[in-house]
Design a protein around this motif. Structure first.
Motif, mmCIF file in Angstrom:
data_model
loop_
_atom_site.group_PDB
_atom_site.id
_atom_site.type_symbol
_atom_site.label_atom_id
_atom_site.label_comp_id
_atom_site.label_asym_id
_atom_site.label_seq_id
_atom_site.Cartn_x
_atom_site.Cartn_y
_atom_site.Cartn_z
ATOM 1 N N ALA B 107 0.581 6.899 -5.129
ATOM 2 C CA ALA B 107 -0.228 5.969 -4.266
ATOM 3 C C ALA B 107 -1.613 5.564 -4.437
ATOM 4 O O ALA B 107 -1.951 4.417 -4.637
ATOM 5 N N VAL B 110 -1.667 3.214 -7.720
ATOM 6 C CA VAL B 110 -0.941 1.958 -7.436
ATOM 7 C C VAL B 110 -2.268 1.368 -6.534
ATOM 8 O O VAL B 110 -2.437 -0.043 -6.891
ATOM 9 N N THR B 111 -3.032 1.948 -5.747
ATOM 10 C CA THR B 111 -3.878 1.408 -4.941
ATOM 11 C C THR B 111 -5.039 0.705 -5.869
ATOM 12 O O THR B 111 -5.601 -0.392 -5.756
ATOM 13 N N ILE B 187 9.343 4.185 -4.565
ATOM 14 C CA ILE B 187 8.598 2.827 -4.321
ATOM 15 C C ILE B 187 8.481 2.721 -2.911
ATOM 16 O O ILE B 187 7.403 2.360 -2.416
ATOM 17 N N ALA B 191 4.629 2.337 -1.703
ATOM 18 C CA ALA B 191 4.265 0.887 -1.271
ATOM 19 C C ALA B 191 3.600 0.821 0.014
ATOM 20 O O ALA B 191 2.481 0.214 0.283
ATOM 21 N N SER B 194 0.363 2.817 0.284
ATOM 22 C CA SER B 194 -0.829 2.015 -0.729
ATOM 23 C C SER B 194 -1.508 1.019 -0.105
ATOM 24 O O SER B 194 -2.529 0.424 -0.277
ATOM 25 N N ILE B 195 -0.477 0.000 1.058
ATOM 26 C CA ILE B 195 -0.848 -0.982 1.538
ATOM 27 C C ILE B 195 -2.319 -0.811 2.168
ATOM 28 O O ILE B 195 -3.168 -1.682 2.098
#
Lengths: 574, 319
Positions: B107, B110-111, B187, B191, B194-195
């Motif tokens: 995370a 991705v962030t 995923i 996801a 991370s949002i």
């Protein structure tokens, strides 16, 4: 005794209770069964995945008390007898014969020929004796009451002997003879299967706990094999455990009913029943029990097939006959008025969407002991309810609420566990419908544990909505006998009726343990309960199990714990 | 630098003691009797055994002594036995920590990978449609609760459309460590977690970039004829990122608190789910351990943040 308080089908840690599978490991029989047409040849291979909510606490039956654990150990450790999946009657398993002597004091088992563990060791009566003695010395077991009437039991428990005197293993380990101190009719079912749990491989387990000893400080409770079954008598061999993910089993080629056609069984761990249902919908689990509310959604899935069968359980409103704040509950006519005041079929339609049926006494309709001859079939009748209240001495007040003989308004609490939609809806029904007969209800929602705590036999509760999940062998002594209203005991409505007390003892201690005699005793009890209505008996539920259409020979029914009774014959159509 | 780290370590001690005190008090103030919980009402135990058990667990000691003993045991990484699983708590925890780290690290990557470019774009395209779009995304990403987003992900993308697995770490029958199957299962949870982080980053970065971009040295860099990319990456971003490093603390907090719910929604066998289930089961030793270990991990990550901050901005050490 095999019964437990139910949350949905829920476990309330209770002594000597056998486990009844949860929604994820459904019990049961089919309305229709998927048997192979003659032209369809069984195909070997494949994997069955079942869902569980939560990791197993143990993989060993002596100390097991939760559903996931029993789902695991029952794959590897078997019992001498088992409940027939449809009728609940005791039938052979590892023992090919079992017999209770005419005086009811000696139970003999003859084992099948050539039984072997998955590691090649022979299975003998010593394995059974070892397991019983492990229970005797365990501090974590829930199974002691199953064996307490065996001769010499207490001496072994106390460490005065190094062996339970009343158990004799004869004929090269092929025969077991058990002597009792008194007649106990449920023993045949309990010792062989019901309360017993599976039998351990004594030869291997002895390395970690020795049963031939008087040292009571040592026991089986924390040995490494508890999380790592070393050998199997069942259809599956334990392969691996991934915490929080799954338990994997491989087929046991030495299983006495024949090696399973399937290669693998996986018990996959999910966060809750909703996650299990999702897994069923996408085909990740092979079969699962669902709640009636989900039926619409799941029934639209073409890959699944429905199996519907009766459950050995019921839901009820209990009335505390010693409630300090509701003295009227001690009056039979008032309780009958309460039974007439509520519309049970409407509740079945509303909360179970029709997947259930009304009941009128304790013994569930699916039991071999059920007989409804002579029952009053209560149905909602406001006038009759009011008439009964007035006969009991209540007078209508100006506010539409009856006044009891001492002038207090007939107002009381009904409590149940929060988060259980079915029970919460029942409470709403009760509140509305009892208002119509002039009784005011204050609803109280609390956690399930709080509900169990609050209904510890006492005087500070009036009505409560809860359920019983009952075993195959009927022995409701602990629920209805007048002696069972002490701390931690189950007669929390303080029901006391000498006729019922005698019937309960007859059913338990015979001396005639025949099915006919026990059925008669239980019918006597049910007739009294039907008239005295210490509970407003509501309904018994149908189990709804959906399974992958391609799975053949899957045939769950009321007493087929986890549905596995014929797992060796299951196969997938390609 | 060494002294700075030491000072930060010493400063972390009161926080840690506070957490320990709070965790201890919460479980001891609970109205349930620990022995009753431990036995779950189902063990066959005599009143004498019960008394002995109470004694052996030290529950008869005065509370301060119990606290000191408990802390002493924790210092030896001994959180006792789980009431529910009857196994050492640390064994249960160690089984789960690597699983949780997979989600947190993924995370974080991705962030940063998504959030930083978005922040730069928002600043460079100030007032344009990209800027507005990113702002709307930021507000929405903050406002939507993670558990809801997670449930929607499972319901629509997994159950309905079947694009992603409904949860867990691997498909049944596959256990291959960090392989494609694992990435596939990561995923969803990554996801969703991370949002919130991605929503946070562009807001901070946009302001910083706008500030830095108007500095004299940026004008100088441009006037030297450097390519715009070099100016942005080499001169603007390097300086604009300094405050972003501080925001990692908040992002990490989001990860830890989010993991508790998200691991449950995605059936991920991590520390969050373990703690959640322990709370449901009233498994106090496990809850205590889960809370203490998560808190310690959080303190460590704050510490790392401070060190990173000091490293990128040497002025910090002097303060």
């Amino acid at each position: 005794m095999r019964q437990q308080r139910t949350r949905r089908v829920l476990i309330a840690g209770i002594a000597a209770v056998t486990l009844i599978a949860t929604a994820c490991a459904p019990t049961g029989a089919p309305s229709t069964s998927a048997t192979a047409a003659p032209s369809e040849q069984p195909v070997a291979g494949g994997r069955v995945v079942v869902g569980a909510t939560g990791d197993p606490k143990t993989m060993q039956p002596v100390i097991s008390g939760d559903t996931t654990s029993s789902l695991i150990w029952q794959q590897v450790y078997l019992t001498l007898t088992r409940a027939n999946y449809k009728t609940g009657l005791t039938e052979p398993n590892l023992a090919e014969k079992f017999e209770l002597s005419s005086d009811g004091l000696t139970l003999s088992y003859t084992l099948r020929d050539n039984l072997v563990w998955s590691n090649g060791d022979p299975f003998t009566g010593e394995d059974w004796k070892y397991t019983v003695e492990a229970v005797a010395r365990s501090k974590k077991t829930v199974r002691k009451s199953t064996y307490q009437d065996i001769v010499g039991w207490q001496d072994y428990v106390d460490g005065k002997t190094d062996s339970v005197a009343g158990i004799a293993v004869k004929n090269n380990g092929k025969a077991i003879e058990v002597k009792f101190t008194k007649v106990f009719c449920p023993a045949v079912s309990a010792l062989g299967a019901g309360g017993a749990g599976g039998i351990l491989p004594s030869k291997l387990f002895r390395a970690q706990w020795e049963n031939k000893s008087t040292d009571v400080s040592k026991n089986i409770d924390d040995i490494p094999y508890n999380m790592n079954p070393p050998a199997s008598m069942g259809p599956w061999i334990f392969k691996s455990f991934q915490p929080g993910v799954q338990v994997t089993f491989a087929k046991n080629d030495k299983y006495f009913r024949g090696a399973p056609l399937l290669d693998e069984l996986v018990v996959k761990v999910y966060a809750d029943t909703t996650a299990v249902k999702n897994a069923l919908m996408v085909g990740e689990v092979t079969y699962a029990g669902i709640q009636p509310a989900d039926n619409d959604e799941v029934s639209k899935n073409d890959a699944l097939k429905l199996f519907r069968f009766k459950q050995s359980s019921y839901d009820y409103i209990g009335w505390n006959l010693k409630a300090a704040k509701a003295p009227w509950l001690a009056n039979t006519q008032v309780r009958q008025a309460l039974a007439y005041g509520i519309d049970a079929p409407a509740i079945v339609n509303k909360v179970l969407l029709g997947f259930g049926s009304q009941i009128y006494a304790h013994t569930p309709p699916v039991s071999w002991a059920y007989d409804d001859a002579g029952f009053t079939k209560y149905s909602r009748d406001v006038n009759k309810a009011k008439q009964l209240l007035e006969q009991a001495g209540a007078k209508m007040g100006t506010d539409g609420v009856y006044r009891w003989t001492d002038g207090t308004p007939m107002k009381m609490r009904i409590e149940t566990n929060q988060g259980n939609n079915v029970r919460e809806t029942i409470l709403q029904f009760a509140q509305e419908q009892y208002k119509a007969i002039g009784i005011q209800i204050d609803p109280l929602l609390e956690s399930f544990n709080a509900l169990l705590d609050r209904t510890q036999p006492g005087t500070d509760y009036e009505g409560f909505i809860i359920g019983w999940s009952l075993g195959a062998d009927p022995d409701p002594y602990s629920i209805w006998h007048s002696s069972q209203s002490g701390k931690d005991q189950f007669n929390d409505v303080f029901y006391a009726n000498p006729v019922v007390d005698k019937a309960l003892v007859d059913n338990r201690n015979g001396p005639d343990c025949s099915q006919a005699a026990r059925r008669k005793a239980l019918h006597t009890m049910d007739l009294q309960l039907n008239q005295d209505v210490p509970y407003t008996f509501l309904f018994t539920r149908d189990a709804l199990t959906y399974a992958d259409k391609k799975l053949h020979n899957f045939d769950p029914d009321t007493y087929s714990t986890g549905s596995f009774w014929n797992v060796e014959k299951w196969w997938f159509k390609k | 630098m060494g002294r700075f780290i030491l000072r930060r370590l010493v400063q972390a001690i009161p926080t840690l003691i506070g957490i320990l005190l709070l965790t201890f008090a919460l479980t001891r103030l609970s109205p349930s009797d620990p022995i009753q919980l431990m036995l779950g009402g189902q063990y066959d135990i005599t009143p004498e055994d019960r008394i002995a058990l109470r004694e052996s667990l030290g529950l008869n000691d005065p509370l301060p002594l119990q606290f000191i003993k408990w802390v002493w045991a924790i210092l030896h990484l001994d959180f006792g036995q789980s009431f529910y699983y009857h196994r050492p708590v640390m064994d249960l925890i160690f089984e789960r920590v690597p699983n949780s780290l997979q989600i947190s690290i993924a995370a974080l990557i991705v962030t940063v990978a998504v959030g930083v470019p978005l922040g730069v774009i928002a600043a460079l395209r100030r007032g344009h449609v990209e800027d507005h779009g990113i702002r709307i995304f930021s507000v929405a990403g903050h406002a939507i609760p993670q558990f809801w987003l997670g449930l929607m992900f499972v319901l629509t993308l997994s159950v309905q459309l079947r694009w992603f697995p409904i949860g867990s770490m691997n498909a049944v029958g596959i256990d291959c460590g960090l392989c494609w199957d694992r990435v596939w299962h990561l995923i969803g949870p990554v996801a969703v977690i991370s949002i919130a982080g991605i929503a946070n980053l562009p807001r901070i970065l946009r302001t910083e970039v706008l500030e830095v971009i108007s500095q004299d040295y940026v004008r100088t860099a441009r006037s030297k004829g450097l390519r715009e990319q070099v100016v942005i990456v080499g001169h603007v971003l390097r300086n604009a990122l300094i405050p972003v490093v501080t925001s990692f603390g908040t992002i990490l907090l989001v990860f830890f608190s989010g993991a508790l719910i998200i691991e449950r929604v995605f059936n991920w066998p991590g520390l969050g789910r373990l703690t959640f289930e322990a709370a449901v089961n009233k498994d106090y030793p496990l809850v205590q351990a889960g809370v203490v270990i998560s808190s310690v991990l959080l303190i460590i990550s704050y510490l790392l943040r401070d060190i990173a901050y000091a490293w990128v901005d040497p002025r910090i050490k002097v303060r």
